[in-house]
Design a protein around this motif. Structure first.
Motif, PDB file in Angstrom:
ATOM      1  N   SER A 138       0.853  -1.181   0.000  1.00  0.00           N
ATOM      2  CA  SER A 138       0.000   0.000   0.000  1.00  0.00           C
ATOM      3  C   SER A 138       0.893   1.237   0.000  1.00  0.00           C
ATOM      4  O   SER A 138       2.130   1.132  -0.006  1.00  0.00           O
ATOM      5  CB  SER A 138      -0.906   0.001   1.236  1.00  0.00           C
ATOM      6  OG  SER A 138      -0.131   0.213   2.412  1.00  0.00           O
ATOM      7  N   ASN A 166      -6.283   0.415  -5.105  1.00  0.00           N
ATOM      8  CA  ASN A 166      -6.432  -0.064  -3.724  1.00  0.00           C
ATOM      9  C   ASN A 166      -5.239   0.311  -2.841  1.00  0.00           C
ATOM     10  O   ASN A 166      -5.086  -0.227  -1.741  1.00  0.00           O
ATOM     11  CB  ASN A 166      -6.618  -1.586  -3.704  1.00  0.00           C
ATOM     12  CG  ASN A 166      -5.467  -2.338  -4.323  1.00  0.00           C
ATOM     13  OD1 ASN A 166      -4.530  -1.736  -4.842  1.00  0.00           O
ATOM     14  ND2 ASN A 166      -5.528  -3.653  -4.271  1.00  0.00           N
ATOM     15  N   ASP A 167      -4.413   1.255  -3.286  1.00  0.00           N
ATOM     16  CA  ASP A 167      -3.199   1.587  -2.536  1.00  0.00           C
ATOM     17  C   ASP A 167      -3.463   2.375  -1.260  1.00  0.00           C
ATOM     18  O   ASP A 167      -2.550   2.541  -0.447  1.00  0.00           O
ATOM     19  CB  ASP A 167      -2.217   2.363  -3.427  1.00  0.00           C
ATOM     20  CG  ASP A 167      -1.449   1.438  -4.352  1.00  0.00           C
ATOM     21  OD1 ASP A 167      -1.452   0.221  -4.104  1.00  0.00           O
ATOM     22  OD2 ASP A 167      -0.847   1.921  -5.329  1.00  0.00           O
ATOM     23  N   TYR A 169      -5.592   1.286   0.872  1.00  0.00           N
ATOM     24  CA  TYR A 169      -6.043   0.270   1.817  1.00  0.00           C
ATOM     25  C   TYR A 169      -4.939  -0.018   2.822  1.00  0.00           C
ATOM     26  O   TYR A 169      -3.762   0.238   2.572  1.00  0.00           O
ATOM     27  CB  TYR A 169      -6.433  -0.996   1.053  1.00  0.00           C
ATOM     28  CG  TYR A 169      -7.346  -1.928   1.816  1.00  0.00           C
ATOM     29  CD1 TYR A 169      -8.575  -1.486   2.294  1.00  0.00           C
ATOM     30  CD2 TYR A 169      -6.977  -3.253   2.051  1.00  0.00           C
ATOM     31  CE1 TYR A 169      -9.413  -2.342   2.981  1.00  0.00           C
ATOM     32  CE2 TYR A 169      -7.815  -4.116   2.748  1.00  0.00           C
ATOM     33  CZ  TYR A 169      -9.029  -3.650   3.214  1.00  0.00           C
ATOM     34  OH  TYR A 169      -9.853  -4.502   3.903  1.00  0.00           O
ATOM     35  N   ARG A 170      -5.318  -0.546   3.978  1.00  0.00           N
ATOM     36  CA  ARG A 170      -4.328  -0.803   5.030  1.00  0.00           C
ATOM     37  C   ARG A 170      -3.273  -1.804   4.555  1.00  0.00           C
ATOM     38  O   ARG A 170      -3.530  -2.675   3.742  1.00  0.00           O
ATOM     39  CB  ARG A 170      -5.020  -1.322   6.296  1.00  0.00           C
ATOM     40  CG  ARG A 170      -5.759  -2.631   6.120  1.00  0.00           C
ATOM     41  CD  ARG A 170      -6.407  -3.066   7.424  1.00  0.00           C
ATOM     42  NE  ARG A 170      -7.151  -4.309   7.260  1.00  0.00           N
ATOM     43  CZ  ARG A 170      -8.415  -4.390   6.899  1.00  0.00           C
ATOM     44  NH1 ARG A 170      -9.085  -3.286   6.655  1.00  0.00           N
ATOM     45  NH2 ARG A 170      -9.015  -5.561   6.777  1.00  0.00           N
ATOM     46  N   TYR A 209     -14.900  -6.119  -6.876  1.00  0.00           N
ATOM     47  CA  TYR A 209     -13.703  -5.448  -6.374  1.00  0.00           C
ATOM     48  C   TYR A 209     -13.788  -3.938  -6.601  1.00  0.00           C
ATOM     49  O   TYR A 209     -13.401  -3.146  -5.735  1.00  0.00           O
ATOM     50  CB  TYR A 209     -12.456  -6.000  -7.068  1.00  0.00           C
ATOM     51  CG  TYR A 209     -11.863  -7.205  -6.388  1.00  0.00           C
ATOM     52  CD1 TYR A 209     -11.105  -7.080  -5.228  1.00  0.00           C
ATOM     53  CD2 TYR A 209     -12.033  -8.484  -6.907  1.00  0.00           C
ATOM     54  CE1 TYR A 209     -10.548  -8.178  -4.601  1.00  0.00           C
ATOM     55  CE2 TYR A 209     -11.480  -9.601  -6.289  1.00  0.00           C
ATOM     56  CZ  TYR A 209     -10.737  -9.436  -5.134  1.00  0.00           C
ATOM     57  OH  TYR A 209     -10.197 -10.539  -4.525  1.00  0.00           O
ATOM     58  N   ILE A 213     -13.817  -0.816  -3.822  1.00  0.00           N
ATOM     59  CA  ILE A 213     -12.741   0.166  -3.739  1.00  0.00           C
ATOM     60  C   ILE A 213     -13.208   1.585  -4.053  1.00  0.00           C
ATOM     61  O   ILE A 213     -12.621   2.566  -3.578  1.00  0.00           O
ATOM     62  CB  ILE A 213     -11.575  -0.248  -4.677  1.00  0.00           C
ATOM     63  CG1 ILE A 213     -10.221   0.122  -4.052  1.00  0.00           C
ATOM     64  CG2 ILE A 213     -11.682   0.373  -6.053  1.00  0.00           C
ATOM     65  CD1 ILE A 213      -9.840  -0.735  -2.881  1.00  0.00           C
ATOM     66  N   HIS A 216     -13.546   4.419  -1.431  1.00  0.00           N
ATOM     67  CA  HIS A 216     -12.310   4.898  -0.827  1.00  0.00           C
ATOM     68  C   HIS A 216     -11.935   6.280  -1.326  1.00  0.00           C
ATOM     69  O   HIS A 216     -11.129   6.977  -0.692  1.00  0.00           O
ATOM     70  CB  HIS A 216     -11.156   3.932  -1.131  1.00  0.00           C
ATOM     71  CG  HIS A 216     -11.300   2.591  -0.476  1.00  0.00           C
ATOM     72  ND1 HIS A 216     -10.326   1.623  -0.552  1.00  0.00           N
ATOM     73  CD2 HIS A 216     -12.301   2.060   0.273  1.00  0.00           C
ATOM     74  CE1 HIS A 216     -10.716   0.549   0.122  1.00  0.00           C
ATOM     75  NE2 HIS A 216     -11.914   0.785   0.613  1.00  0.00           N
ATOM     76  N   GLU A 223      -9.368   5.662   3.807  1.00  0.00           N
ATOM     77  CA  GLU A 223      -8.424   5.205   2.779  1.00  0.00           C
ATOM     78  C   GLU A 223      -7.920   6.378   1.934  1.00  0.00           C
ATOM     79  O   GLU A 223      -6.754   6.421   1.551  1.00  0.00           O
ATOM     80  CB  GLU A 223      -9.078   4.159   1.883  1.00  0.00           C
ATOM     81  CG  GLU A 223      -9.426   2.856   2.557  1.00  0.00           C
ATOM     82  CD  GLU A 223     -10.756   2.923   3.297  1.00  0.00           C
ATOM     83  OE1 GLU A 223     -11.087   1.940   3.984  1.00  0.00           O
ATOM     84  OE2 GLU A 223     -11.466   3.951   3.180  1.00  0.00           O
TER      85      GLU A 223
END
Length: 333
Positions: A138, A166-167, A169-170, A209, A213, A216, A223
């Motif tokens: 991430s 999705n970068d 995201y944790r 998916y 996302i 976010h 996020e």
């Protein structure tokens, strides 16, 4: 009146029928699996060999085992002595480029020479290219990798961040808290092409998916705040070290499956953020959308984000052209 001997005979017959039925079912599954492997060779297995990964490679950030070798999405991968995917890099060079990214940039499921990192290295044989990408990375992990290169005082000329949606995201850890069902489906995804074929026939995971996302990138989403903070740190570290920072924005498969600008919200807000921070940016989403009605060949089978060899080639072509245009913001047409 039924005797004990008669009851045992009935039970034996029932057990035999069950055993035959299970045997026939198993045989049918084996035939189906064999057919899937024979007629659908393009289907990659999913999952990465856990022994390739290690905790604490860069502080709290995971990484690859140095000099490791194993399978990632069905493709054999080799890790160099520093813990990065091995490229055909020169033993000595006067210039080095640092690639930041996750599993998309690492190039799971694709031979290293066909990834955009491998193609960049082949196109610039006198440049040492470090592909530091790791599955599950991430924005925080990218900053940790940069910090390590700063401490080593590496002579880096360019830092190219390949940003996946999705970068924010944790960060990922190697602790496995998966449910038994998830472990079972993961096991099947790593070993059965027939399972992946059936899964794709009944479920649009790529759509799911993206729907997960997309929120976010709404104001107030944690996020989004994490992504903004991480980008600011990366920009600061690059400026501090005199490294030329560039960002390439990558699409999700569902976004480019059909030409629908309503699906491009994440790219819009990312572009605005990067433009405000004066970061040279290349958004390759339009280039993917322009490839015609069928976009899946640019991605691995039934995959939301990971690129096929053709997808890597497309990214390489756009990036290679863009590198000759210093500081230019581009939409990647």
């Amino acid at each position: 009146m039924t005797t004990d001997k008669g009851k045992r005979g009935v039970l034996r017959k029932k057990a035999l029928v069950c055993a035959v039925a299970l045997g026939v079912f198993a045989a049918l599954l084996l035939v189906a699996e064999g057919a899937a492997r024979l007629f659908c060779p393009h289907i990659n297995s999913q999952g990465t060999q856990r022994s390739l990964l290690r905790e604490g490679a860069f502080g709290e950030t995971i990484g690859w085992q140095p000099n490791g070798r194993g399978l990632a999405f069905g493709e054999t991968v080799e890790i160099d002595e520093r813990g990065f995917r091995r490229l055909n890099s020169p033993a000595q060079s006067d210039e080095a480029w640092l690639l930041l990214g996750d599993s998309v940039t690492f190039g799971v499921g694709v031979p290293v020479e066909q990834t955009f990192a491998g193609r960049l290295q082949a196109a610039h044989p006198r440049v040492r290219i470090w592909n530091t990408a790791v599955i599950g990375y991430s924005i925080e992990d990218y900053a940790a990798v940069l910090a390590d290169f700063q401490r080593r005082k590496e002579p880096i000329a360019k830092v190219i961040l390949f940003l996946c949606l999705n970068d924010g995201y944790r960060r990922m850890t190697l602790t496995d808290n998966a449910t038994p069902l998830l472990r079972c489906t993961r096991w099947l995804g790593e070993r059965s092409k027939f399972y992946l074929l059936i899964k794709d026939a009944f479920f649009d995971r790529s759509h799911s998916y993206f729907e997960f996302i997309e929120p976010h990138y709404h104001t107030g989403a944690p996020e989004w705040a994490r992504l903004k903070s991480g980008l600011e740190e990366i920009k600061h570290r690059c400026r501090e070290s005199g490294w030329d920072l560039r960002v390439v924005v990558l699409p999700y498969e569902y976004q480019v499956r059909r030409h629908d600008t309503n699906l491009l919200g994440p790219q819009t807000v990312l572009g605005q953020l990067l433009e405000t921070n004066a970061v040279a940016t290349l958004d390759v989403t339009p280039a993917f959308a322009a490839q015609g009605r069928e976009k899946r060949p640019l991605f691995l089978h039934a995959d939301a984000m990971h690129l096929s060899s053709a997808g890597h080639e497309l990214v390489f072509g756009k990036v290679e052209k863009w590198l000759g245009e210093p500081g230019k913001q581009s939409k990647g047409e």
